[in-house]
Design a protein around this motif. Structure first.
Motif, PDB file in Angstrom:
ATOM      1  N   LEU A  32       0.820  -1.206   0.000  1.00 34.57           N
ATOM      2  CA  LEU A  32       0.000   0.000   0.000  1.00 34.57           C
ATOM      3  C   LEU A  32       0.855   1.257   0.000  1.00 34.57           C
ATOM      4  CD1 LEU A  32      -2.912  -0.907   2.451  1.00 34.57           C
ATOM      5  CD2 LEU A  32      -2.782  -1.205  -0.027  1.00 34.57           C
ATOM      6  N   ALA A  33       1.966   1.230   0.726  1.00 34.07           N
ATOM      7  CA  ALA A  33       2.849   2.395   0.756  1.00 34.07           C
ATOM      8  C   ALA A  33       3.401   2.691  -0.630  1.00 34.07           C
ATOM      9  CB  ALA A  33       3.976   2.163   1.756  1.00 34.07           C
ATOM     10  N   ARG A  34       3.755   1.643  -1.388  1.00 33.63           N
ATOM     11  CA  ARG A  34       4.279   1.844  -2.741  1.00 33.63           C
ATOM     12  C   ARG A  34       3.217   2.415  -3.675  1.00 33.63           C
ATOM     13  NH1 ARG A  34       6.769  -3.324  -1.946  1.00 33.63           N
ATOM     14  NH2 ARG A  34       5.158  -4.292  -3.242  1.00 33.63           N
ATOM     15  N   ARG A  35       1.956   2.129  -3.394  1.00 29.97           N
ATOM     16  CA  ARG A  35       0.861   2.613  -4.242  1.00 29.97           C
ATOM     17  C   ARG A  35       0.297   3.946  -3.756  1.00 29.97           C
ATOM     18  NH1 ARG A  35      -3.001  -2.501  -4.379  1.00 29.97           N
ATOM     19  NH2 ARG A  35      -4.429  -0.918  -5.209  1.00 29.97           N
ATOM     20  N   GLY A 221      -5.398  -5.646  -6.718  1.00 33.20           N
ATOM     21  CA  GLY A 221      -5.486  -4.419  -7.493  1.00 33.20           C
ATOM     22  C   GLY A 221      -6.889  -4.103  -7.974  1.00 33.20           C
ATOM     23  N   ARG A 222      -7.920  -4.672  -7.325  1.00 34.43           N
ATOM     24  CA  ARG A 222      -9.301  -4.401  -7.716  1.00 34.43           C
ATOM     25  C   ARG A 222      -9.852  -3.229  -6.909  1.00 34.43           C
ATOM     26  NH1 ARG A 222      -9.555 -10.240  -7.601  1.00 34.43           N
ATOM     27  NH2 ARG A 222     -10.280 -10.117  -5.438  1.00 34.43           N
ATOM     28  N   SER A 372      -4.269   7.260  -8.759  1.00 36.70           N
ATOM     29  CA  SER A 372      -4.458   5.971  -8.099  1.00 36.70           C
ATOM     30  C   SER A 372      -5.296   6.094  -6.836  1.00 36.70           C
ATOM     31  CB  SER A 372      -3.094   5.358  -7.757  1.00 36.70           C
ATOM     32  OG  SER A 372      -2.365   6.193  -6.867  1.00 36.70           O
ATOM     33  N   ARG A 373      -5.291   7.260  -6.215  1.00 37.11           N
ATOM     34  CA  ARG A 373      -6.103   7.476  -5.025  1.00 37.11           C
ATOM     35  C   ARG A 373      -7.532   7.887  -5.396  1.00 37.11           C
ATOM     36  NH1 ARG A 373      -4.050   7.701  -0.106  1.00 37.11           N
ATOM     37  NH2 ARG A 373      -5.631   9.193   0.587  1.00 37.11           N
ATOM     38  N   LEU A 374      -7.693   8.575  -6.485  1.00 42.51           N
ATOM     39  CA  LEU A 374      -9.020   9.047  -6.877  1.00 42.51           C
ATOM     40  C   LEU A 374      -9.951   7.907  -7.232  1.00 42.51           C
ATOM     41  CD1 LEU A 374      -7.995  12.128  -9.067  1.00 42.51           C
ATOM     42  CD2 LEU A 374      -8.921  12.162  -6.745  1.00 42.51           C
ATOM     43  N   ILE A 375      -9.416   6.824  -7.766  1.00 39.11           N
ATOM     44  CA  ILE A 375     -10.266   5.701  -8.190  1.00 39.11           C
ATOM     45  C   ILE A 375     -10.257   4.555  -7.195  1.00 39.11           C
ATOM     46  CG2 ILE A 375      -9.951   6.282 -10.621  1.00 39.11           C
ATOM     47  CD1 ILE A 375      -7.933   3.952 -10.775  1.00 39.11           C
ATOM     48  N   ARG A 384      -3.285   9.203   3.640  1.00 39.07           N
ATOM     49  CA  ARG A 384      -2.026   8.602   3.212  1.00 39.07           C
ATOM     50  C   ARG A 384      -0.995   8.616   4.337  1.00 39.07           C
ATOM     51  NH1 ARG A 384       1.837  10.971  -1.654  1.00 39.07           N
ATOM     52  NH2 ARG A 384       3.487   9.389  -1.483  1.00 39.07           N
ATOM     53  N   ARG A 385      -0.955   9.696   5.108  1.00 42.84           N
ATOM     54  CA  ARG A 385       0.063   9.846   6.156  1.00 42.84           C
ATOM     55  C   ARG A 385      -0.558   9.461   7.500  1.00 42.84           C
ATOM     56  NH1 ARG A 385       4.553  12.502   4.550  1.00 42.84           N
ATOM     57  NH2 ARG A 385       5.045  13.031   6.698  1.00 42.84           N
ATOM     58  N   LEU A 386      -0.391   8.210   7.838  1.00 45.82           N
ATOM     59  CA  LEU A 386      -0.977   7.681   9.068  1.00 45.82           C
ATOM     60  C   LEU A 386      -0.391   8.330  10.305  1.00 45.82           C
ATOM     61  CD1 LEU A 386      -2.862   5.523  10.291  1.00 45.82           C
ATOM     62  CD2 LEU A 386      -0.961   3.925  10.162  1.00 45.82           C
TER      63      LEU A 386
END
Length: 406
Positions: A32-35, A221-222, A372-375, A384-386
């Motif tokens: 998840l961090a890479r994405r 990746g769904r 990638s975050r919008l969809i 994103r920043r926990l």
């Protein structure tokens, strides 16, 4: 729960170990961090965090099973935990003088007075004016009995009524992982705190089936929106508080917010209701995402609750401390623009148990500009920043959870 709390703890640890064996996988957090979705942990990693709490002295019990057989694990801290009972005994010593001049076990069990005063049945204990002082050998059986009692956690029906309990829930909606992460960070802090006789009962993952489905989608990746349990029921519409009271809007979107066939029809909700049935609950906290708000009852009614002012005072205190830009603090029905939402846990915890109940929409749901975050539905609910969101929120919640006044 079984009569023997020791057996209950052993069963909980066994269920935790079995689930860890089945669900131990490559860390989801790295993927998840890479994405650009944040370093959120997968189900197996979250179970490992619960196991670490148990290793530090928390009591983990099995309160039920999900539809697909995943364990519903409760973490107990404070007065209701085995570790708490042992710690009190070691800190206070096995015996302490009572106000009546006799002796009292560290867990509050009275030994017979040694001044010759009659007991409730009219008999006298040794040690009166004409009796010889009791020897160590004579006191040994009493001390041994008191020690056995002190090792017994205060989770029986009688003690539950006496001990004030804070309930913490998260993971009701499977996409809202920030709530689970904040919950576990809060438990990490509470494990090092003096709770002052308060009991904490926490269920970090209320909907494990939904969580596993979300994790499966993320790894594949769904981009899927998941809100319910394995039967598609929204667990936060399944509690017995105004259940199935629906307005016009809810009727149009009923499939998305399915309340189930009846109140507590889902095993996850039924297990929570049973686990809390004999406890004295005065504080309740439910962690969701991502509206940047601290909400309180009612959700299923347009009329304010009788203690709305007290709820608002607590909500405002948490909201102001949760972020540099304060969260909103209001009743749930106002947050939902006047739309009644039936079957919510905060209404049930308030109506059924009389608890001061807060629901926190953790973070503000900032998406950013990455496509990638919008969809990705996961990104709609989780920042994103926990590390930026969780520490101030934990600091804000600690006083409420520990029973402080507003």
């Amino acid at each position: 729960m079984p009569k023997s709390d020791q057996a209950s703890e052993e069963k909980g640890r066994a269920a935790l170990r079995a689930a860890l064996f089945v669900h131990r996988r490559a860390p989801l957090s790295r993927l998840l961090a890479r994405r650009g979705l944040g370093p959120y942990r997968g189900y197996g990693e979250l179970l490992e965090a619960i196991e670490r709490l148990a290793d530090r002295g928390a009591q983990v019990t099995l309160i039920g099973r999900s539809i697909r057989g995943e364990p519903l694990l409760a973490v107990h801290l404070g007065a209701a935990s085995l570790a708490g009972a042992r710690g009190e005994k070691q800190a206070a010593g096995l015996l302490a003088p009572s106000a009546q001049g006799g002796q009292r076990a560290a867990n509050g069990v009275s030994l017979r007075p040694l001044d010759g005063t009659p007991d409730a049945d009219g008999s006298r204990a040794p040690g009166g004016a004409d009796d010889p002082a009791p020897s160590d050998a004579a006191l040994a059986p009493l001390a041994e009995r008191a020690e056995r009692a002190s090792l017994r956690p205060s989770t029986g029906a009688g003690s539950r009524e006496r001990v004030r309990t804070t309930v913490i829930l998260s993971g009701i909606h499977p996409l809202e992982w920030i709530g689970i992460e904040a919950h576990l960070a809060l438990l990490d802090r509470l494990a090092t705190q003096d709770l002052g006789g308060r009991s904490i009962l926490a269920v970090p993952i209320v909907n494990p089936d939904g969580l596993l489905r979300v994790e499966m989608n993320l790894r594949a990746g769904r981009h899927r929106y998941v809100r319910g349990n394995a039967r598609g029921v929204d667990l936060n519409r399944n509690f017995d508080a105004g259940w199935y009271e629906r307005g016009l809007i809810q009727r149009f979107i009923g499939l998305l917010f399915s309340p189930g066939s009846r109140p507590a029809s889902e095993p996850e909700v039924e297990a929570i209701a049973h686990a809390l049935s004999s406890r004295r609950i005065d504080r309740a906290l439910s962690l969701h995402s991502a509206g940047g708000a601290v909400l309180y009852p009612p959700a299923h009614s347009l009329w304010p609750v009788a203690d709305a002012a007290e709820h608002h005072a607590f909500a405002l205190r948490v909201a102001r401390a949760a972020d540099r830009r304060p969260y909103r603090a209001m009743s749930y029905v106002r947050f939902a623009w006047g739309v009644r939402k039936a079957g919510l846990e905060i209404d049930w915890l308030h109506d059924r148990h009389g608890a001061l109940s807060l629901l926190v929409e953790c973070s503000r749901g900032k998406l950013g500009l990455r496509p990638s975050r919008l969809i990705e539905p996961f990104a709609w609910h989780n920042p994103r920043r926990l590390d930026d969101a969780t520490p101030p929120l934990v600091d804000a919640l600690l006083p409420f959870v520990k029973g402080a006044r507003a």
